[in-house]
Design a protein around this motif. Sequence first.
Motif, PDB file in Angstrom:
ATOM      1  N   ILE A 150       7.714  -1.102   4.867  1.00  0.00           N
ATOM      2  CA  ILE A 150       7.465  -2.529   5.073  1.00  0.00           C
ATOM      3  C   ILE A 150       6.149  -2.669   5.805  1.00  0.00           C
ATOM      4  O   ILE A 150       5.922  -2.034   6.830  1.00  0.00           O
ATOM      5  N   HIS A 151       5.259  -3.451   5.225  1.00  0.00           N
ATOM      6  CA  HIS A 151       3.975  -3.699   5.884  1.00  0.00           C
ATOM      7  C   HIS A 151       3.883  -5.187   6.120  1.00  0.00           C
ATOM      8  O   HIS A 151       4.041  -5.971   5.185  1.00  0.00           O
ATOM      9  N   SER A 152       3.688  -5.593   7.361  1.00  0.00           N
ATOM     10  CA  SER A 152       3.556  -7.024   7.557  1.00  0.00           C
ATOM     11  C   SER A 152       2.289  -7.335   8.310  1.00  0.00           C
ATOM     12  O   SER A 152       1.864  -6.595   9.194  1.00  0.00           O
ATOM     13  N   GLY A 153       1.662  -8.395   7.905  1.00  0.00           N
ATOM     14  CA  GLY A 153       0.421  -8.815   8.535  1.00  0.00           C
ATOM     15  C   GLY A 153       0.147 -10.242   8.158  1.00  0.00           C
ATOM     16  O   GLY A 153       0.595 -10.709   7.121  1.00  0.00           O
ATOM     17  N   ARG A 154      -0.554 -10.921   9.037  1.00  0.00           N
ATOM     18  CA  ARG A 154      -0.887 -12.311   8.755  1.00  0.00           C
ATOM     19  C   ARG A 154      -1.935 -12.384   7.658  1.00  0.00           C
ATOM     20  O   ARG A 154      -2.845 -11.551   7.611  1.00  0.00           O
ATOM     21  N   ALA A 155      -1.779 -13.380   6.824  1.00  0.00           N
ATOM     22  CA  ALA A 155      -2.717 -13.544   5.714  1.00  0.00           C
ATOM     23  C   ALA A 155      -4.137 -13.746   6.208  1.00  0.00           C
ATOM     24  O   ALA A 155      -5.094 -13.294   5.594  1.00  0.00           O
ATOM     25  N   ILE A 156      -4.278 -14.421   7.364  1.00  0.00           N
ATOM     26  CA  ILE A 156      -5.624 -14.780   7.808  1.00  0.00           C
ATOM     27  C   ILE A 156      -6.349 -13.611   8.461  1.00  0.00           C
ATOM     28  O   ILE A 156      -7.505 -13.728   8.832  1.00  0.00           O
ATOM     29  N   GLU A 157      -5.674 -12.484   8.605  1.00  0.00           N
ATOM     30  CA  GLU A 157      -6.306 -11.353   9.270  1.00  0.00           C
ATOM     31  C   GLU A 157      -7.555 -10.887   8.543  1.00  0.00           C
ATOM     32  O   GLU A 157      -8.495 -10.402   9.138  1.00  0.00           O
ATOM     33  N   MET A 158      -7.516 -10.968   7.230  1.00  0.00           N
ATOM     34  CA  MET A 158      -8.657 -10.489   6.454  1.00  0.00           C
ATOM     35  C   MET A 158      -8.735 -11.255   5.146  1.00  0.00           C
ATOM     36  O   MET A 158      -7.902 -12.095   4.852  1.00  0.00           O
ATOM     37  N   GLY A 159      -9.767 -10.946   4.411  1.00  0.00           N
ATOM     38  CA  GLY A 159      -9.955 -11.646   3.149  1.00  0.00           C
ATOM     39  C   GLY A 159      -8.941 -11.209   2.100  1.00  0.00           C
ATOM     40  O   GLY A 159      -8.267 -10.201   2.247  1.00  0.00           O
ATOM     41  N   LEU A 160      -8.857 -12.008   1.065  1.00  0.00           N
ATOM     42  CA  LEU A 160      -7.930 -11.727  -0.031  1.00  0.00           C
ATOM     43  C   LEU A 160      -8.172 -10.333  -0.614  1.00  0.00           C
ATOM     44  O   LEU A 160      -7.250  -9.573  -0.862  1.00  0.00           O
ATOM     45  N   GLU A 161      -9.449 -10.024  -0.791  1.00  0.00           N
ATOM     46  CA  GLU A 161      -9.792  -8.746  -1.394  1.00  0.00           C
ATOM     47  C   GLU A 161      -9.262  -7.603  -0.542  1.00  0.00           C
ATOM     48  O   GLU A 161      -8.665  -6.660  -1.054  1.00  0.00           O
ATOM     49  N   ASP A 162      -9.478  -7.734   0.770  1.00  0.00           N
ATOM     50  CA  ASP A 162      -9.033  -6.671   1.661  1.00  0.00           C
ATOM     51  C   ASP A 162      -7.518  -6.515   1.603  1.00  0.00           C
ATOM     52  O   ASP A 162      -6.996  -5.415   1.629  1.00  0.00           O
ATOM     53  N   HIS A 163      -6.836  -7.649   1.531  1.00  0.00           N
ATOM     54  CA  HIS A 163      -5.375  -7.590   1.443  1.00  0.00           C
ATOM     55  C   HIS A 163      -4.950  -6.832   0.194  1.00  0.00           C
ATOM     56  O   HIS A 163      -4.098  -5.950   0.244  1.00  0.00           O
ATOM     57  N   LEU A 164      -5.561  -7.209  -0.922  1.00  0.00           N
ATOM     58  CA  LEU A 164      -5.168  -6.583  -2.186  1.00  0.00           C
ATOM     59  C   LEU A 164      -5.536  -5.104  -2.174  1.00  0.00           C
ATOM     60  O   LEU A 164      -4.773  -4.261  -2.642  1.00  0.00           O
ATOM     61  N   ILE A 165      -6.705  -4.804  -1.614  1.00  0.00           N
ATOM     62  CA  ILE A 165      -7.137  -3.413  -1.560  1.00  0.00           C
ATOM     63  C   ILE A 165      -6.195  -2.606  -0.683  1.00  0.00           C
ATOM     64  O   ILE A 165      -5.752  -1.512  -1.043  1.00  0.00           O
ATOM     65  N   ASN A 166      -5.842  -3.167   0.468  1.00  0.00           N
ATOM     66  CA  ASN A 166      -4.904  -2.473   1.359  1.00  0.00           C
ATOM     67  C   ASN A 166      -3.572  -2.235   0.669  1.00  0.00           C
ATOM     68  O   ASN A 166      -2.968  -1.169   0.800  1.00  0.00           O
ATOM     69  N   THR A 167      -3.139  -3.269  -0.060  1.00  0.00           N
ATOM     70  CA  THR A 167      -1.857  -3.143  -0.750  1.00  0.00           C
ATOM     71  C   THR A 167      -1.942  -2.045  -1.803  1.00  0.00           C
ATOM     72  O   THR A 167      -1.029  -1.233  -1.937  1.00  0.00           O
ATOM     73  N   ILE A 168      -3.052  -2.022  -2.511  1.00  0.00           N
ATOM     74  CA  ILE A 168      -3.214  -0.994  -3.548  1.00  0.00           C
ATOM     75  C   ILE A 168      -3.241   0.393  -2.913  1.00  0.00           C
ATOM     76  O   ILE A 168      -2.610   1.329  -3.414  1.00  0.00           O
ATOM     77  N   ASP A 169      -3.922   0.501  -1.783  1.00  0.00           N
ATOM     78  CA  ASP A 169      -3.934   1.784  -1.069  1.00  0.00           C
ATOM     79  C   ASP A 169      -2.513   2.231  -0.751  1.00  0.00           C
ATOM     80  O   ASP A 169      -2.146   3.391  -0.936  1.00  0.00           O
ATOM     81  N   LEU A 170      -1.747   1.265  -0.274  1.00  0.00           N
ATOM     82  CA  LEU A 170      -0.367   1.557   0.119  1.00  0.00           C
ATOM     83  C   LEU A 170       0.437   1.992  -1.098  1.00  0.00           C
ATOM     84  O   LEU A 170       1.212   2.947  -1.044  1.00  0.00           O
ATOM     85  N   VAL A 171       0.216   1.286  -2.210  1.00  0.00           N
ATOM     86  CA  VAL A 171       0.956   1.600  -3.431  1.00  0.00           C
ATOM     87  C   VAL A 171       0.553   2.983  -3.943  1.00  0.00           C
ATOM     88  O   VAL A 171       1.398   3.770  -4.368  1.00  0.00           O
ATOM     89  N   GLU A 172      -0.749   3.276  -3.846  1.00  0.00           N
ATOM     90  CA  GLU A 172      -1.194   4.584  -4.333  1.00  0.00           C
ATOM     91  C   GLU A 172      -0.649   5.704  -3.473  1.00  0.00           C
ATOM     92  O   GLU A 172      -0.338   6.787  -3.955  1.00  0.00           O
ATOM     93  N   GLN A 173      -0.535   5.417  -2.184  1.00  0.00           N
ATOM     94  CA  GLN A 173       0.005   6.411  -1.258  1.00  0.00           C
ATOM     95  C   GLN A 173       1.478   6.688  -1.521  1.00  0.00           C
ATOM     96  O   GLN A 173       1.915   7.816  -1.563  1.00  0.00           O
ATOM     97  N   GLU A 174       2.232   5.588  -1.683  1.00  0.00           N
ATOM     98  CA  GLU A 174       3.691   5.709  -1.727  1.00  0.00           C
ATOM     99  C   GLU A 174       4.216   5.826  -3.154  1.00  0.00           C
ATOM    100  O   GLU A 174       5.330   6.294  -3.345  1.00  0.00           O
ATOM    101  N   SER A 175       3.418   5.396  -4.119  1.00  0.00           N
ATOM    102  CA  SER A 175       3.857   5.205  -5.505  1.00  0.00           C
ATOM    103  C   SER A 175       5.318   4.765  -5.617  1.00  0.00           C
ATOM    104  O   SER A 175       6.176   5.512  -6.076  1.00  0.00           O
TER     105      SER A 175
END
Lengths: 550, 119
Positions: free
Chosen positions: A327-352
Amino acid sequence: MDKLKITSGLKGLDTILHGGYPVASPTLIKGGPGTGKTVYSLNFVNAQLQQERSSVIATCDESPERLVRYMDEFGMEGSKRLASGQLVILDFRPNLDETVVGEYDLSPILLRISHAIESSDSKVLVIDSLQNLLLGLGITEPRKEILELFDWIREKGIATLVTMSASQTSLQQSLLEEYAVDCVIHLEQVLTNQLMTRYLRVVKLRGSAHGSNSYPFSLTQNGVSLLPITATRLESGERVVRTSTGIPRIDSMLGGEGYYTGSSLMISGRSGSGKTILASTLMNQVLQQGQKAVLVSFEESESDLRRNLKSVGLDLAGFSSNGQLVIHSGRAIEMGLEDHLINTIDLVEQESPALLVLDPVSALIDMGSSQMVKMLMIRFISYIKALGTTLVLTELLPDSSDDYSELAISSLVDTWFRLRQVESNGELNRLINVVKSRGSKTSNQVKEFTIGDQGIALEDPYIGEGELVVGSAKISRIKQDQENAERKRYELEQIEQALSTLQAAYESRQRVLGAEFENEKRDLMRKIDELKRQAAQVVEKRDVMQDLRY
Amino acid sequence: MSSIDDHYHLVLYIDTAKPRSFDISHRLRQLCKRHLSKSFTLEVIDLRKEPALLEQRRIIAVPTLDVTTPQSQKHRFVGDLTASKSFIVATGMFLNAENMQQNATKMKQNIINYKSKFK
């Protein structure tokens, strides 16, 4: 991989460059301060070191010690490689004590670089950054000697990455771009809504196809992450396996066996309509089957989420502790949309994981123009799809909305649930329907559901006549229907009785009539016989008379 | 290497692949003899023969002259010092006040000489 290309160490960038940086000629990365030029360089060097290719870095900005520390911090084993001699760092930082007093020659630069490359048997060179190389001599623009250096690099076939500040563009610089390098990459930072996003653009790549858009990227703890665009080719394979939603009645709404594994689902609804719980139910089902899942929450903290889900019978603690659930939680306003999506993709690639939940995706939508958001979401959804991960998005609809999706992305998802709360008779009832589900026989029915301590339960539908009724109205309607039925049964009985009475009356009357008829008939027949006999007697008498009278 | 307390220690880095480099070291020695009040040592290093020193001393151009004064001050000059004018400018930077005074007249003379050469 292409023989003429060398990996940049970044999957996304390799895709954009159709294989990587060109080997035959230097690649120039231009960007303002803080755009991540050095990080790109380190990623490149690291990728080569991983393949046991020795590399030389000529640093003109950072001290060699700091470069090694950065590498170590990014998990790149810089100090280990330095000790083993695979990594050589040349210190080209400008010496500001120098006084230039006359004509000079820059041959030592080439001499140092070539010596380092030859002695370590390297095939990889990074110069970071070019404009500072000659700063100590009071020169900020490339000189003839730099072109000689590039010629030498090309001749030796050394894969080279050169960084350069983009703050000023002079004729000399553009000459360098035109002449000396085959690949030019621009990095820039854009501030939108107080959030910073970094973009990468390939300006030139001689003799090769390349992606031509501006691609957002993010500097993460692992170096650089690019939002990949691979999957926009829509090459995701055929999906035939279905996964149960965990609620048999919702499965049957989707044609019987649930949703297609690896497809994308969206759950729309207003606040409190049960989106997170439905999404978590889907997730729980996947976890129960022993697969992994990732939940990215933009609204609730991990502990709140856990507690809230536990109260409806979804206990996720066990899955978190055995690593099945992240579970990863963070406020939407912490970073830009791109960063959010990139972070999520990183997480997905890590955990598959088998399933990814974004809750709610609408939190990200306010973060840019709708056109841009849609574009990014297309990339994101198709990338997740290409990985074969089921994507569950929840969409928070504003209370003012008419329960219609405000996201322009509903056409991108495969299955779309709509959750509503309908007020009637002083109560709110929850309704669910499937707006669409690609490749499934979708139920067109709106169903009622409740959320109890065992999670989501679909109510037995009201199967009486007329429109759909829910909640206590349904119960009263059922009761009313029962009464109606009772009354009708009674009426029916009465009519049946009346009918049989009528039948009996008819039959008895028929019998009386029959008897009367028989009587009359008998009388008449007797009369007929009498008359016939009398007629016969008349004939007889005439015969007698004839005999007498003749 | 003798003690640097009482004399200038000069290291000249040259690239022998460049045709003028020998000329430069030769003329530098002459200039030092003429202008420096104290004794000096001049070490000439060919970068082609000692590439490792390049790295160690972070040389990016030739000729480069490293000067250590008797007061242990270090100076680095990049470029051809053998034009008399640039040598005077350069030495002016590392000669200490005492030397400066001593050399003032010498220098003045030098400049006059230098100028008269072109008259």
